[in-house]
Design a protein around this motif. Structure first.
Motif, mmCIF file in Angstrom:
data_model
loop_
_atom_site.group_PDB
_atom_site.id
_atom_site.type_symbol
_atom_site.label_atom_id
_atom_site.label_comp_id
_atom_site.label_asym_id
_atom_site.label_seq_id
_atom_site.Cartn_x
_atom_site.Cartn_y
_atom_site.Cartn_z
ATOM 1 N N ARG A 189 0.769 -1.338 0.099
ATOM 2 C CA ARG A 189 -0.015 -0.089 -0.137
ATOM 3 C C ARG A 189 1.032 1.187 0.099
ATOM 4 N NH1 ARG A 189 1.203 -3.404 2.980
ATOM 5 N NH2 ARG A 189 -0.758 -4.028 3.822
ATOM 6 N N HIS A 190 0.354 2.411 -0.497
ATOM 7 C CA HIS A 190 1.040 3.779 -0.462
ATOM 8 C C HIS A 190 0.393 4.641 0.702
ATOM 9 C CE1 HIS A 190 3.211 3.230 -4.497
ATOM 10 N NE2 HIS A 190 2.377 2.202 -4.627
ATOM 11 N N ILE A 191 1.437 5.052 1.389
ATOM 12 C CA ILE A 191 1.167 5.922 2.495
ATOM 13 C C ILE A 191 1.444 7.537 2.446
ATOM 14 C CG2 ILE A 191 1.329 6.125 5.199
ATOM 15 C CD1 ILE A 191 -0.166 3.728 4.203
ATOM 16 N N ALA A 192 0.712 8.404 2.488
ATOM 17 C CA ALA A 192 1.121 9.853 2.055
ATOM 18 C C ALA A 192 1.990 10.280 3.182
ATOM 19 C CB ALA A 192 -0.324 10.532 1.996
ATOM 20 N N SER A 193 2.817 11.138 2.704
ATOM 21 C CA SER A 193 3.931 11.773 3.449
ATOM 22 C C SER A 193 2.998 13.038 4.001
ATOM 23 C CB SER A 193 5.057 12.147 2.856
ATOM 24 O OG SER A 193 4.733 13.053 1.922
ATOM 25 N N SER A 196 -5.114 6.661 5.333
ATOM 26 C CA SER A 196 -4.127 6.413 6.414
ATOM 27 C C SER A 196 -4.015 7.402 7.476
ATOM 28 C CB SER A 196 -2.483 6.427 5.820
ATOM 29 O OG SER A 196 -2.315 7.857 5.572
ATOM 30 N N ARG A 197 -4.822 8.621 7.360
ATOM 31 C CA ARG A 197 -4.942 9.585 8.402
ATOM 32 C C ARG A 197 -6.070 9.022 9.372
ATOM 33 N NH1 ARG A 197 -0.939 11.752 5.631
ATOM 34 N NH2 ARG A 197 -1.212 13.690 4.719
ATOM 35 N N LEU A 198 -6.980 8.161 9.002
ATOM 36 C CA LEU A 198 -8.046 7.694 9.756
ATOM 37 C C LEU A 198 -7.800 6.278 10.529
ATOM 38 C CD1 LEU A 198 -10.845 8.261 7.259
ATOM 39 C CD2 LEU A 198 -10.131 9.832 9.221
ATOM 40 N N LEU A 199 -6.519 5.740 10.318
ATOM 41 C CA LEU A 199 -6.253 4.378 10.709
ATOM 42 C C LEU A 199 -6.012 4.411 12.349
ATOM 43 C CD1 LEU A 199 -4.714 2.802 7.787
ATOM 44 C CD2 LEU A 199 -7.130 2.904 8.256
ATOM 45 N N ASP A 200 -6.233 3.479 12.974
ATOM 46 C CA ASP A 200 -5.868 3.304 14.175
ATOM 47 C C ASP A 200 -4.623 2.124 14.069
ATOM 48 O OD1 ASP A 200 -5.312 2.198 16.902
ATOM 49 O OD2 ASP A 200 -7.406 1.899 17.094
ATOM 50 N N TRP A 201 -3.756 2.517 14.141
ATOM 51 C CA TRP A 201 -2.567 1.769 13.972
ATOM 52 C C TRP A 201 -2.064 0.894 15.001
ATOM 53 C CZ3 TRP A 201 -0.533 1.333 9.488
ATOM 54 C CH2 TRP A 201 -0.770 2.433 8.311
ATOM 55 N N GLU A 202 -3.103 0.666 15.924
ATOM 56 C CA GLU A 202 -3.130 -0.426 17.042
ATOM 57 C C GLU A 202 -4.086 -1.367 16.982
ATOM 58 O OE1 GLU A 202 -0.753 -0.215 19.522
ATOM 59 O OE2 GLU A 202 -0.293 1.594 18.681
ATOM 60 N N ASP A 203 -4.778 -1.168 15.644
ATOM 61 C CA ASP A 203 -5.938 -2.109 15.538
ATOM 62 C C ASP A 203 -5.266 -3.082 14.140
ATOM 63 O OD1 ASP A 203 -8.123 -3.704 14.662
ATOM 64 O OD2 ASP A 203 -9.345 -2.083 14.527
ATOM 65 N N LEU A 253 -5.342 -2.814 5.936
ATOM 66 C CA LEU A 253 -5.917 -2.897 5.047
ATOM 67 C C LEU A 253 -6.074 -1.747 3.888
ATOM 68 C CD1 LEU A 253 -9.340 -4.324 6.529
ATOM 69 C CD2 LEU A 253 -7.638 -5.677 5.545
ATOM 70 N N PHE A 254 -5.779 -0.658 4.371
ATOM 71 C CA PHE A 254 -6.000 0.399 3.550
ATOM 72 C C PHE A 254 -4.563 1.267 3.109
ATOM 73 C CE2 PHE A 254 -9.785 -0.170 6.123
ATOM 74 C CZ PHE A 254 -10.587 -0.001 5.373
ATOM 75 N N GLY A 255 -4.804 2.083 2.074
ATOM 76 C CA GLY A 255 -3.748 2.872 1.309
ATOM 77 C C GLY A 255 -4.386 4.251 0.883
ATOM 78 N N ASP A 256 -3.451 4.884 0.600
ATOM 79 C CA ASP A 256 -3.743 6.354 -0.035
ATOM 80 C C ASP A 256 -3.409 6.550 -1.598
ATOM 81 O OD1 ASP A 256 -4.070 7.014 2.627
ATOM 82 O OD2 ASP A 256 -1.931 7.619 2.739
ATOM 83 N N GLY A 257 -4.182 7.396 -2.239
ATOM 84 C CA GLY A 257 -4.230 7.392 -3.517
ATOM 85 C C GLY A 257 -5.230 8.439 -4.195
ATOM 86 N N ALA A 258 -5.040 8.418 -5.436
ATOM 87 C CA ALA A 258 -6.094 9.293 -6.272
ATOM 88 C C ALA A 258 -6.259 8.595 -7.789
ATOM 89 C CB ALA A 258 -5.855 10.560 -6.277
ATOM 90 N N GLY A 259 -7.639 8.809 -8.275
ATOM 91 C CA GLY A 259 -7.809 8.561 -9.622
ATOM 92 C C GLY A 259 -8.620 9.669 -10.091
#
Length: 322
Positions: free
Chosen positions: A43-47, A144-151, A157-163
């Motif tokens: 997955r790609h994670i935004a900086s 990725s800004r909405l994820l609970d990295w403890e869960d 399951l998730f990543g960042d991007g645009a189309g």
């Protein structure tokens, strides 16, 4: 007969690509566990300097280049996102400004993973009514800004991007012409507790984190997606035998396989990018579409079905002759 025709596609991904093995260094998980249950490998994670707006702008530029038009030719921007840059104004207006468009209609649509399908139908309706001539329809997320990295059950399951796609209103001489042939949307708000973010400006005053009951979502997804695809094909006067490609929301490889089986479609007709992008919410359908157009799988004249389901629940499908 006026139809909304896709004349260009584009996509953008954050520079930082994260493998399952890298993720396992910070989360109690493993590559085998993630791949077996989801099919996801990367997955790609935004900086910090990559936002929904910047990714949407880059994807839009690529779509405009593919369509061979200048940004000033656009008179409508509909951006689907659950992760806007700000509470307001709409991120679509930031894209408008970044592209140098002096004046156009620009607004966001919020339907989470189904957002791009909702945005497509809204733009299609406006183009066919004569309210606009050319539209940028975008799905963009920094989930990725909405994820609970403890869960460990959700953060993998998730990543960042645009189309993005360029839609243009064109005269179609007959039913065999290119364009959006039919679309259908649904929502059922009774299932809010199965997939949601536990925050918001009017409730907690915080952004919140994503919460999901995966098994229940899986069950609803397979049933709803198969049904809405059959429904939209029926509206277009077609059957699954007429479909060249299905471009689905990239949530989970098992959902994609189960949906294809339910429709009697061979797996090779399903565009799958979840292994490299993970679930990018509203961005996943246009990201997958752009990938299949650019690698030559989807060609002019092909009948494609776009479909997605997301939190709400919301779900929908669109039949397009490319």
């Amino acid at each position: 007969m006026i139809r909304s025709v896709i004349t260009g596609t584009g996509s953008a991904l954050p520079a930082h690509r994260v493998s399952n093995a890298e993720l396992a260094k910070r989360v109690d998980t493993s590559d085998d566990w993630i791949v077996e249950r989801t099919g996801i490998r990367f997955r790609h994670i935004a900086s910090p300097d990559e936002t929904t707006g910047t990714l949407a702008t880059d994807a839009s530029r690529a779509a405009l280049a593919a369509a061979g038009i200048e940004a000033q030719a656009i008179d409508l921007i509909v951006l689907a996102t659950a992760t806007p840059d700000q509470t307001f104004p709409a991120t679509a207006t930031k894209v408008q400004a970044a592209l140098g468009i002096d004046d156009c209609v620009a607004f966001d649509v919020a339907a989470v993973c189904s957002g791009f399908l909702y945005a497509v139908q809204v733009a299609d309706s406006m183009l066919r009514s004569g309210a606009a001539k050319r539209a940028l329809v975008i799905g963009a997320e920094t989930f990725s800004r909405l994820l609970d990295w403890e869960d460990r059950t959700t953060c993998v399951l998730f990543g960042d991007g645009a189309g993005a796609i360029v839609l243009e209103a064109q005269d179609s001489a007959d039913d065999g012409g290119r364009g959006i042939l039919a679309s259908k949307l649904h929502a059922d708000g009774r299932h809010n507790e199965l997939l949601y973010v536990d925050g918001g400006p009017s409730t907690t005053g915080t952004v919140g984190k994503l919460r999901m009951k995966g098994r229940e979502v899986f069950r609803h997804a397979v049933v709803n997606l198969a049904a809405v695809m059959e429904e939209s094909l029926g509206l277009a006067g077609l059957t699954s035998a007429d479909v060249d490609w299905v471009v689905p929301h990239q949530a989970n490889a098992r959902i994609l396989d189960a949906t294809a089986r339910k429709l009697g479609l061979p797996a090779e007709k399903v565009v799958m990018t979840v292994d490299r992008h993970a679930n990018t919410s509203a961005a996943s359908v246009p990201l997958a579409l752009d990938a299949a157009v650019r690698d030559g799988r989807i060609k002019a004249g092909h009948v494609i079905v776009l479909e997605a389901m997301g939190g709400g629940f919301t779900w929908g499908a669109a039949v397009v002759r490319f």
